[in-house]
Design a protein around this motif. Structure first.
Motif, short mmCIF file in Angstrom:
data_model
loop_
_atom_site.label_atom_id
_atom_site.label_comp_id
_atom_site.label_asym_id
_atom_site.label_seq_id
_atom_site.Cartn_x
_atom_site.Cartn_y
_atom_site.Cartn_z
N THR A 94 0.81 -1.23 0.00
CA THR A 94 0.00 0.00 0.00
C THR A 94 0.84 1.27 0.00
O THR A 94 0.29 2.38 0.01
CB THR A 94 -0.94 0.03 1.21
OG1 THR A 94 -0.17 0.21 2.42
CG2 THR A 94 -1.74 -1.26 1.34
N VAL A 95 2.16 1.13 -0.01
CA VAL A 95 3.04 2.30 -0.02
C VAL A 95 2.96 2.99 -1.38
O VAL A 95 2.99 2.34 -2.43
CB VAL A 95 4.49 1.90 0.30
CG1 VAL A 95 5.43 3.10 0.14
CG2 VAL A 95 4.59 1.33 1.71
N GLU A 120 16.24 6.48 -5.85
CA GLU A 120 15.69 5.66 -6.93
C GLU A 120 14.20 5.42 -6.77
O GLU A 120 13.44 5.46 -7.75
CB GLU A 120 16.44 4.33 -6.98
CG GLU A 120 16.04 3.43 -8.13
CD GLU A 120 14.79 2.60 -7.84
OE1 GLU A 120 14.08 2.24 -8.81
OE2 GLU A 120 14.52 2.31 -6.64
N VAL A 121 13.74 5.21 -5.52
CA VAL A 121 12.32 4.92 -5.34
C VAL A 121 11.46 6.13 -5.70
O VAL A 121 10.34 5.99 -6.22
CB VAL A 121 12.04 4.45 -3.89
CG1 VAL A 121 12.20 5.58 -2.87
CG2 VAL A 121 10.64 3.85 -3.79
N HIS A 122 11.97 7.32 -5.48
CA HIS A 122 11.21 8.52 -5.84
C HIS A 122 11.21 8.76 -7.35
O HIS A 122 10.24 9.30 -7.89
CB HIS A 122 11.75 9.73 -5.09
CG HIS A 122 11.48 9.68 -3.62
ND1 HIS A 122 10.22 9.82 -3.10
CD2 HIS A 122 12.31 9.48 -2.56
CE1 HIS A 122 10.28 9.71 -1.78
NE2 HIS A 122 11.53 9.51 -1.43
N SER A 123 12.28 8.36 -8.03
CA SER A 123 12.28 8.42 -9.49
C SER A 123 11.25 7.45 -10.06
O SER A 123 10.53 7.76 -11.01
CB SER A 123 13.67 8.08 -10.05
OG SER A 123 14.62 9.04 -9.66
N GLY A 141 8.69 4.40 9.26
CA GLY A 141 8.56 3.61 8.04
C GLY A 141 9.37 2.33 8.11
O GLY A 141 8.89 1.25 7.74
N LEU A 142 10.60 2.42 8.60
CA LEU A 142 11.44 1.23 8.75
C LEU A 142 10.83 0.25 9.75
O LEU A 142 10.92 -0.98 9.55
CB LEU A 142 12.84 1.63 9.21
CG LEU A 142 13.78 2.21 8.15
CD1 LEU A 142 15.04 2.78 8.80
CD2 LEU A 142 14.15 1.16 7.10
N ARG A 192 8.14 5.25 1.55
CA ARG A 192 8.67 4.85 0.24
C ARG A 192 10.14 4.45 0.36
O ARG A 192 10.57 3.40 -0.12
CB ARG A 192 8.53 6.00 -0.76
CG ARG A 192 7.09 6.47 -1.03
CD ARG A 192 7.13 7.67 -1.96
NE ARG A 192 5.85 8.31 -2.18
CZ ARG A 192 5.05 8.11 -3.24
NH1 ARG A 192 5.42 7.26 -4.17
NH2 ARG A 192 3.91 8.76 -3.37
N MET A 193 10.91 5.33 0.96
CA MET A 193 12.34 5.09 1.09
C MET A 193 12.64 3.89 1.99
O MET A 193 13.53 3.08 1.70
CB MET A 193 13.02 6.35 1.64
CG MET A 193 14.52 6.22 1.80
SD MET A 193 14.99 5.71 3.46
CE MET A 193 14.64 7.21 4.34
#
Length: 496
Positions: A10-11, A150-153, A77-78, A45-46
């Motif tokens: 769901t992220v 990378e995850v934001h790209s 998040g972690l 996300r990260m």
């Protein structure tokens, strides 16, 4: 409705919302509401990306402890990801960050190691490195980890472009923090349309980027000062941020005052119904500054990093009271019922059953046997109700003292059979002379309820009774039991 195999699925895919009341009327300001992520922030996300990248590379072994330095959101998040994937987590955090963040982390199973506020963000990072090296933990290194960008790209930037479906974007506004969002989104937006302006906001009293001054290797930036925007700008410029600036991706830097950040976070809640934290208010302040200078009809996109729920112990909630203010009290007094400042109307005698005196209560041999059985099972026994806040308060005192006790919850399923919980109430009242719950026994003898327990602790008689019965407890404990009560049960709440 979509069904997911894991919370981690769901992220992302957060909504882009156009502001209706705060933006200039001729400019479209859209906010990317990252609070829609499962743990309430963009850092989800990260966190997922860093752990997945480490698993793929073999840098993270099954069952290995993960560690990271964080102001809270990354850690939260972690904690979600580690809980789902089965990794223990340790978080290092400066003591100045909000209490809610510590409690959320511990609730999710993480261990939180605090560092002195005077050592700032670089101090908590140094502690994480130290602990990782000493204990063999996997260090996430969010400030330099390319998986962060990378995850934001791959997600955030693509979501923004997809939402506009080819319509031109005038500017994208963000804080810089770890630099992952900045680097990952800016390179994709610039590749799609070089005319998109990348605007970075930072605290006006800590202009790390705006100053143009270089940063000493391994030390705090000389222009850093403590500021209100938790997690928005540490005391150093991260490698990911430095790489973005060096690549010429940043078109403008906007300084933002802390008070303006607070004001706009509150305004977002009260005028747009969007509940966010201080860093989101700060980013919006920069976005509105850009919007006021933008051509009519422009689209400005603003990142809102997290929810406001983890800021309740910060200045963001200054002036938000627990009790009713004068306006609310006046509203309460405008009708006669359910008020704190007058006694409740006495109902007609026929409509309320009379509480019998102990001597009048009928004998219930089975309930009396059950009472004796309970008292024989432990030296300290508390007859309680699971939902009762006075019972919660008594449990807290026993927990702080380390007292081993038996809790007999009269409203639990075990005592619903044959209505035993209800039948025990008059038997207890007959034994103690009081119909209230909880009722606490030590060595088979009644002590009383929550109030009597607190009084016994304060006058020393509780310790004496526990010691006489051979019950271990923390003799060095210094506890004000009144602080164990919920806030609405404090005496000051009686009229408010």
């Amino acid at each position: 409705m979509t069904r997911y195999a894991s919370i981690l699925e769901t992220v992302g895919r957060t909504p882009l919302v156009r502001l209706a009341r705060l933006a200039p009327p001729d400019v479209n300001v859209h906010v990317k509401v990252e609070a829609f992520n499962p743990m309430g922030s963009v850092k989800d996300r990260m966190a997922l990306a860093v752990i997945e990248a480490a698993e793929r590379s073999g840098a993270l072994r099954p069952g290995q402890t993960v560690i990271e330095a964080t102001s809270g959101n990354t850690g939260i998040g972690l904690a979600m990801v580690c809980a789902r994937r089965g990794y223990p987590l340790v978080v290092t955090m400066a003591e100045s960050f909000s209490l809610e963040r510590r409690r959320l982390l511990r609730f999710l199973g993480a261990r939180v190691v605090l560092t002195p506020a005077s050592e700032k963000g670089s101090g908590m990072l140094a502690k994480a490195i130290e602990l990782a090296e000493a204990h063999g933990y996997f260090l996430c290194r969010q400030f330099e980890n390319e998986a962060n960008a990378e995850v934001h790209s791959r997600t955030t930037a693509r979501e923004i472009l997809d939402d506009f479906q080819g319509e031109p974007i005038h500017a994208w506004v963000t804080g810089f923090g770890t630099g992952g969002t900045l680097k990952g989104v800016s390179r994709v937006l610039k590749a799609a349309d070089p005319r998109i302006r990348i605007v970075v906001a930072e605290p006006d009293n800590a202009p790390l980027l705006g100053s143009g001054e270089t940063q000493p290797v391994g030390a705090s930036h000389p222009r850093f000062r403590p500021h209100l925007m938790q997690g928005w700008s540490p005391d150093f410029i991260s490698p990911l941020t430095q790489q973005t600036v060096a690549a010429g991706m940043v078109d403008e830097i906007v300084p933002v005052a802390g008070e303006e950040a607070l004001r706009l976070a509150r305004e977002l809640a009260r005028k747009e119904g969007i509940f966010v934290g201080i860093s989101a208010g700060a980013t919006l302040a920069a976005a509105l500054d850009v919007a006021r200078r933008a051509p009519s009809g422009s689209h400005v996109v603003c990142m809102l990093p997290d929810t406001g729920e983890r800021y309740q112990s910060t200045p963001l909630f200054e002036g938000i009271e627990d009790e009713m203010n004068e306006e609310e009290l006046a509203l309460s007094r405008s009708t006669p019922g359910c008020r704190f400042d007058v006694p409740a109307p006495r109902p007609a005698a026929a409509s309320v059953p009379r509480v019998a005196e102990p001597a009048e209560l009928e004998r219930d041999a089975e309930a009396e046997r059950r009472l004796e059985e309970c008292l024989a099972q432990a030296t300290v026994v508390m007859f309680s109700l699971a939902w009762c806040e006075f019972c919660w308060a008594a449990r807290k005192l026993f927990a702080r003292l380390g007292v081993d006790y038996l809790s007999v919850d009269l409203d639990s399923p075990a005592y619903q059979e044959y209505d035993m919980g209800v039948r025990l109430r008059p038997v207890l009242a007959q034994r103690t002379g009081a119909p209230t719950i909880p009722q606490i026994f030590i060595g088979g003898e009644p002590l009383g309820g929550c109030g009597e327990l607190f009084e016994a602790w304060e006058n020393g008689s509780l310790g004496e009774r526990l010691a006489a019965c051979g019950v271990a407890y923390d003799r060095e404990a210094r506890i004000d039991p009144r602080l164990l009560l919920p806030a609405w049960l404090h005496p000051r709440s009686a009229t408010a």
